[in-house]
Scaffold this active site. Structure first.
Site, short mmCIF file in Angstrom:
data_model
loop_
_atom_site.label_atom_id
_atom_site.label_comp_id
_atom_site.label_asym_id
_atom_site.label_seq_id
_atom_site.Cartn_x
_atom_site.Cartn_y
_atom_site.Cartn_z
N HIS A 120 13.49 -15.96 -28.32
CA HIS A 120 14.72 -16.36 -27.64
C HIS A 120 15.96 -15.62 -28.13
CE1 HIS A 120 16.39 -19.99 -25.23
NE2 HIS A 120 17.20 -18.98 -25.11
N LEU A 142 26.45 -14.33 -12.97
CA LEU A 142 27.60 -14.72 -12.14
C LEU A 142 28.85 -15.02 -12.99
CD1 LEU A 142 25.77 -16.95 -9.50
CD2 LEU A 142 26.30 -14.50 -9.42
N SER A 177 20.73 -22.58 -9.81
CA SER A 177 21.58 -23.43 -8.98
C SER A 177 20.90 -24.78 -8.80
CB SER A 177 21.81 -22.79 -7.61
OG SER A 177 22.59 -23.65 -6.81
N ARG A 181 32.69 -11.74 -22.31
CA ARG A 181 31.36 -12.29 -22.57
C ARG A 181 31.48 -13.81 -22.61
NH1 ARG A 181 26.63 -10.84 -24.69
NH2 ARG A 181 27.14 -8.63 -24.81
N TYR A 187 15.22 -25.43 -23.91
CA TYR A 187 15.72 -26.17 -22.73
C TYR A 187 14.98 -27.49 -22.53
CZ TYR A 187 16.93 -21.28 -21.47
OH TYR A 187 17.36 -19.98 -21.47
N GLY A 243 23.29 -15.21 -16.97
CA GLY A 243 24.74 -15.27 -16.78
C GLY A 243 25.27 -14.21 -15.83
N1 NAP Z 1 18.10 -16.06 -22.96
C1 NAP Z 1 19.21 -16.75 -23.14
O1 NAP Z 1 19.76 -16.83 -24.26
C2 NAP Z 1 19.83 -17.42 -21.95
C3 NAP Z 1 21.16 -17.86 -22.00
C4 NAP Z 1 21.70 -18.46 -20.86
C5 NAP Z 1 20.92 -18.63 -19.72
N2 NAP Z 1 19.61 -18.22 -19.71
C6 NAP Z 1 18.76 -18.43 -18.51
O2 NAP Z 1 19.41 -17.90 -17.37
C7 NAP Z 1 19.56 -18.93 -16.38
C8 NAP Z 1 20.83 -18.68 -15.59
O3 NAP Z 1 21.95 -18.65 -16.47
P1 NAP Z 1 23.42 -18.91 -15.94
O4 NAP Z 1 23.52 -20.32 -15.47
O5 NAP Z 1 24.36 -18.47 -16.96
O6 NAP Z 1 23.44 -17.93 -14.64
P2 NAP Z 1 24.58 -17.60 -13.58
O7 NAP Z 1 23.86 -16.97 -12.44
O8 NAP Z 1 25.68 -16.84 -14.20
O9 NAP Z 1 25.20 -18.98 -13.16
C9 NAP Z 1 24.46 -19.98 -12.49
C10 NAP Z 1 25.43 -20.89 -11.78
O10 NAP Z 1 25.90 -20.21 -10.63
C11 NAP Z 1 26.18 -21.14 -9.61
N3 NAP Z 1 25.92 -20.49 -8.33
C12 NAP Z 1 24.72 -20.07 -7.83
N4 NAP Z 1 24.88 -19.51 -6.62
C13 NAP Z 1 26.19 -19.58 -6.34
C14 NAP Z 1 26.98 -19.17 -5.24
N5 NAP Z 1 26.43 -18.57 -4.16
N6 NAP Z 1 28.31 -19.38 -5.29
C15 NAP Z 1 28.88 -19.97 -6.38
N7 NAP Z 1 28.19 -20.39 -7.44
C16 NAP Z 1 26.86 -20.19 -7.44
C17 NAP Z 1 25.26 -22.30 -9.86
O11 NAP Z 1 25.97 -23.49 -9.65
P3 NAP Z 1 25.49 -24.55 -8.51
O12 NAP Z 1 24.42 -25.35 -9.16
O13 NAP Z 1 26.73 -25.32 -8.23
O14 NAP Z 1 25.02 -23.75 -7.33
C18 NAP Z 1 24.82 -22.17 -11.31
O15 NAP Z 1 25.27 -23.23 -12.13
C19 NAP Z 1 19.55 -20.22 -17.19
O16 NAP Z 1 19.24 -21.36 -16.43
C20 NAP Z 1 18.49 -19.90 -18.22
O17 NAP Z 1 17.20 -20.06 -17.64
C21 NAP Z 1 19.08 -17.61 -20.80
#
Ligand code: NAP
Length: 303
Positions: free
Chosen positions: A116, A203, A249, A285, A54, A201
């Site tokens: 990772h 959400l 977020s 997925r 990242y 992920g």
């Molecule tokens: N290990 C891996 O391979 C891997 C892969 C992917 C991610 N990750 C980690 O996991 C973290 C989260 O991943 P993700 O982004 O996929 O998680 P997520 O929880 O599925 O989605 C996050 C998104 O949800 C939105 N959100 C948050 N609260 C909300 C609400 N109350 N209502 C509507 N939308 C809402 C946010 O947008 P807004 O900004 O508009 O609020 C944000 O962009 C990443 O940043 C990373 O650190 C790890």
């Protein structure tokens, strides 16, 4: 002090809600990742998720400094990723160099270091990679740091367990009700070995599934009964499954809603069962790069 926490098998306590800076335009974003992390910490979140990939390791610690919260009160998860020297060849020296680069960028040791994904080590060298990380813990370079992995399938976990002197404490995977049917047996394997699951992920059903599918009305109905939005219901479901919720977020209102879940009442067992049942009607997925290869998906529709 956060209320919702999990115990890792090595005795550490980890906050159940993490804010990640690897998605939503926060990755490689410099100051935006610092500001977002600061807002998350000020809202009460005490677990930050970063990775070499990242390019936000320095920003993660900068956010902690900017918040004024002592480093010791924040749990940092970091990951050795594939864009580093470690990907070139899995040798003791390459793994060591990669870890040293992370420590320099962070300016502190993370609390938890993950591989990772299973493709970071050279093919067939997952066990060797794990051993090199263990050596870094044992020689003090990663002293006190817990070890784990991300996107590991059962066969990858077995490779580590076949050599591990230091037990893996966490597997961070895509986790939400629409992959629940696929990963249930993986979760059982992990729990047998004391490996806590972390969900990225979480959400996905409401943000990335094309229609929201059968879960949408269920989440909305349960949310209305609790004065919560669908996202908050999904995050509570995640935590109540015993899984660390790694969400994100950039929006201050959403960050505050996420942080407020630490003190929110639990969903009832019946509500959890309703979400399970609706989730298991669909297999969907979003992150397809890691856990699709040699990891069979259930025969379920996407809608
Ligand atoms: N290990 C891996 O391979 C891997 C892969 C992917 C991610 N990750 C980690 O996991 C973290 C989260 O991943 P993700 O982004 O996929 O998680 P997520 O929880 O599925 O989605 C996050 C998104 O949800 C939105 N959100 C948050 N609260 C909300 C609400 N109350 N209502 C509507 N939308 C809402 C946010 O947008 P807004 O900004 O508009 O609020 C944000 O962009 C990443 O940043 C990373 O650190 C790890």
């Amino acid at each position: 002090m956060v209320k919702r926490t999990f115990k890792l098998s090595d005795g550490k306590t980890v906050p159940a809600i993490a804010w990640g800076n690897g998605t939503g335009g926060l990755q490689k974003s410099g100051n935006r990742a610092v500001l977002g992390g600061q807002v998350a910490l000020e809202a009460g979140i005490r677990h930050l998720d970063t990775a070499q990939y990242y390019e936000t390791e320095a920003e993660t610690t900068a956010a902690i400094k900017a918040s004024g919260i002592p480093r010791g009160e924040v749990f940092i998860t970091d990951k050795v990723s594939s864009n580093t020297i470690a990907a070139e060849a899995t040798t003791r020296e390459n793994v060591r160099q990669s870890v040293l680069e992370s420590l320099e960028k962070l300016g502190t040791k993370p609390d938890l270091f993950l591989i990772h994904n299973p493709f970071v080590p050279e093919e067939g060298k997952i066990a060797e990679f794990w051993t090199y990380l263990e050596e870094l813990v044992e020689d003090g370079t990663l002293g006190g740091v817990s070890l784990g992995f991300s996107n590991f399938r059962p066969q990858d976990i077995d490779a580590v367990l076949s050599v591990a002197r230091i037990k893996p404490v966490v597997n961070q995977i895509e986790f939400h009700p629409y992959v629940y049917a696929q990963v249930e047996s993986l979760l059982e394997l992990q729990s047998k070995h004391g490996i806590v699951t972390a969900a990225y992920g979480p959400l996905t059903p409401i943000l990335r599934h094309p229609s929201g599918g059968p879960l949408k009305p269920v989440l909305e109905r349960i949310g209305a009964a609790h004065g919560l939005d669908a996202a908050s219901v999904l995050l509570l479901w995640t935590i109540q499954k015993g899984v660390i919720a790694v969400t994100s977020s950039k929006n201050e209102d959403n960050i505050r809603k996420i942080a407020a879940l630490d003190a929110a009442p639990d969903l009832s067992a019946d509500e959890i069962a309703q979400i399970d049942a609706a989730g298991k009607k669909v297999h969907f997925r979003h992150y397809e790069e890691h856990m699709t290869q040699d990891y069979p998906a259930p025969d379920l529709p996407r809608e």
